[in-house]
Design an enzyme around this catalytic site. Structure first.
Site, mmCIF file in Angstrom:
data_model
loop_
_atom_site.group_PDB
_atom_site.id
_atom_site.type_symbol
_atom_site.label_atom_id
_atom_site.label_comp_id
_atom_site.label_asym_id
_atom_site.label_seq_id
_atom_site.Cartn_x
_atom_site.Cartn_y
_atom_site.Cartn_z
ATOM 1 C CG ASP A 323 1.164 -0.121 -6.386
ATOM 2 O OD1 ASP A 323 1.410 -1.324 -6.180
ATOM 3 O OD2 ASP A 323 0.132 0.434 -6.001
ATOM 4 C CD GLU A 529 -4.776 -3.314 -6.520
ATOM 5 O OE1 GLU A 529 -4.388 -2.565 -7.428
ATOM 6 O OE2 GLU A 529 -4.039 -4.180 -5.995
#
Length: 642
Positions: A323, A529
């Site tokens: 990521d 997020e």
């Protein structure tokens, strides 16, 4: 003289034959077997070129010269990284081809692969179709619909010249306090498994009897005019997919993003792993690793799960990607021991590292670790072999340059119609009157005067949510093209019906205008997020005040725009009807379609709806299961005859 001429011709022939032989590169020959092409290219590569292929950087720091010099394997657009605001498909294609030409001018001419987050449509790009977020798609229980959305998304991504989408997210969200819960299809792993049908939508159906675990890219190979040359060429209409985030990202303690998932091995494999098995069986090309940990061990450094389980047990043959700056977070203080982070992540089995900005540090560090034999050359070769396999499979060596041919697919009417269908099927009717004998919905279209209120009724950005034209999302009606819920209502009602819109009306205003009924649209502002982590899950103000002012004064239906269940129990008595609309995206007309009975309510809850946050985490099957609305709840209505 004749003998000398013949001798000269013979020498010239030998010279040309030798030159031709020397120039033949097996990896550039599409008639050669895939593994032979991979081996031929791998054998030609230097260590520096191999490490370059393992590096993915953001477009904002790239130049054609950097692509050539470092043999960079991949570029990406981070969530706010666009050529410029409101860029057109042509602008995207031109930018990407500029970078690609740099890669093609490197010593071996290995094409780069461009990736982007297309998580609910091609959501970063201006005027793309924005589909409902995964939470809404999970409510549809319709894998075929999700597959069609994958196919439409692939076309829109191809419209901008991009062959690789970081999608789908197959997290199993077990706690709605998690800021990424809307990226999850359900708390139920079986529902998430069924929704992996988006992968053949994105990539195409794998051929019957093909090897399982091998990356695949299919779709139609259509002839289209190339603007690079005056000839017709084959061009794909599918994109590479990425199953993410491996593994357990939806099970962290208290739903805290990037936190620790504390669960035994059986729980991890039975709840969080099944959708990866399905994804691999469907030919997913890449897997992205999670920021989270499993029982205290960071996933980006988890060799047991990445190499031993994903690659060896599940026999995944695509590449594993980190990521965004994911390896930096292996250490408690990010980037505090970068050499260790590089060593741990590569030896754990990561193949491509997303180092969006400070890429030379990664390249230098990994190169040094290999030269010191801390990272074995066999591990580098495995990584590059996997990356090349995906690139060859994607046809990048034959057709590395993007075309304009799919430009008309971006935001096409067919895709907007599909998104509108998805909105209709995603709506979950939680309450409809005090009992079945006194339903409020469907609403009559020919009422004399209707009040529409709430912060989310006339706000395209709010109804799309996070990951829409920017990472965190934003409010307003100018962020992209689409239809607000208010406009959908205006389009749906009888022309003689008066619609009064007031974002936050007072009680006196409501009581003094003799409304037939009200539609109140409230919910969460956009987030993504960690910024979406929320320990109280209350409806933000002024939503509560608006709902209270309106629903205590006139018959009302409350439409909740949110990425997850929110606290509604205290307010239910004053609400006549309650609809969970999730984050419906750009086609707000779909909400009106169902409110007014053109279509019936069919959606079912993908998540348990709690009574209070003290119950969390609470999932179907738990011994303490006592929900306000259980997983699978959803009232139905019949369409009203025209």
């Amino acid at each position: 003289m004749a003998k000398h001429l013949l001798l000269l011709l013979w020498v010239l022939f030998l010279s040309c034959w030798t030159a031709t032989s020397a120039e033949y590169m097996r990896y550039k020959d599409p008639k050669q077997p895939l593994n032979a092409r991979i081996k031929d290219l791998l054998d030609r590569m230097t260590l520096e070129e191999k490490v370059g292929q393992m590096t993915q950087i953001d477009r904002s720091v790239a130049t054609p010269e950097i692509m050539r010099q470092y043999s960079i394997g991949s570029l990406l657009s981070g969530a706010d990284s666009v050529p410029f605001p409101k860029a057109t498909p042509k602008d995207w294609v031109d930018m990407i081809n500029g970078f690609q030409n740099g890669s093609l001018n490197s010593r071996l001419g290995i094409p780069m692969i461009y990736g982007i987050d297309a998580v609910h449509g091609h959501n970063i790009v201006y005027k793309a179709t924005i589909f409902p977020h995964n939470v809404g798609l999970g409510a549809t229980r319709d894998p075929d619909l999700v597959k069609r959305i994958g196919a439409a998304t692939a076309l829109e991504v191809r419209a901008t010249g991009i062959p690789y989408a970081f999608s789908p997210c197959i997290a199993v969200c077990r706690d709605p306090r998690w800021g990424r819960c809307y990226e999850s299809y359900s708390e139920d792993p079986k529902i998430v498994q069924s929704m992996t049908e988006i992968i053949p939508g994105l990539q195409g159906e794998i051929p019957a009897n093909s090897r399982k675990g091998v990356p695949y890219l299919g779709g139609k190979l259509t002839y289209c005019y190339s603007y690079h040359a005056s000839h017709l060429k084959l061009h794909r209409d599918k994109v590479l997919a990425c199953a993410k985030h491996f593994v357990g990202d939806g099970g962290t303690t208290k739903g805290i993003n990037e936190n620790d998932t504390v669960i035994d091995r059986h729980g991890l494999l039975s709840i969080h792993m099944p959708a990866y098995f399905d994804s691999i069986m469907k030919g997913v090309s890449t897997v992205m690793v999670s920021y989270s940990s499993w029982n205290g061990k960071k996933m980006h450094a988890h060799r047991e799960l990445i190499t031993d389980y994903l690659k060896s047990t599940l026999r995944f043959r695509g590449f594993v990607i980190s990521d965004w700056e994911g390896i930096d977070k292996i250490t408690p203080v990010p980037h505090s021991n970068y050499t260790y982070s590089v060593e741990a992540s590569i030896n754990a089995g990561l193949d491509m590292i997303m180092v969006p900005h400070i890429y030379t540090e990664f390249i230098d560090t990994l190169t040094d670790l290999v030269k010191k034999k801390v990272v074995p050359m066999s591990r580098i070769d495995d990584a590059v072999r996997r990356i090349l396999r995906v690139k060859f499979t994607a046809g990048l060596f034959e057709n590395p340059l993007a075309e304009y041919s799919f430009a008309d697919q971006l935001g096409s009417q067919a895709h907007r119609d599909l998104a509108r269908e998805a909105v209709r099927k995603s709506l979950v009717l939680l309450k409809n009157g005090e009992n079945a004998d006194s339903p409020l919905l469907p609403l009559p279209k020919n009422a004399s005067r209707i009040l529409v209120a709430g912060s989310h009724a006339n706000n395209l950005g709010y109804q799309c949510g996070g990951w829409t034209t920017s990472w965190q999302g934003q409010g307003g009606n100018n962020i992209t093209a689409g239809t607000t819920i208010l406009n959908g209502i205006l389009n749906a009602v009888d022309p003689r019906t008066e619609i009064v819109y007031s974002e936050n009306p007072s009680v006196d205003f409501v009581k003094s205008h003799n409304f037939s009924y009200a539609i109140v649209v409230v919910g969460e502002p956009p987030y993504a997020e960690t910024k979406g982590d929320n320990l109280n899950l209350t409806i933000p103000e002024p939503g509560l005040s608006t709902m209270n002012n309106v629903c205590t004064s006139v018959k009302c239906v409350a439409v909740l725009i949110s990425g997850r269940p929110l606290l509604v129990q205290p307010y239910l008595p004053s609400i006549d009807a309650l609809v969970a609309a999730w984050l419906p995206g750009s086609e707000g007309q779909g909400v009106a379609d169902v409110l007014f009975g053109d279509y019936g309510f069919t959606g079912k809850l993908p998540f348990t709806w709690f009574k209070n946050v003290d119950q969390l985490p609470m999932n179907y099957g738990d011994s303490h299961y006592d929900p306000l609305f259980p997983l699978g709840h959803g009232l139905t209505t019949e369409p009203v005859a025209a």
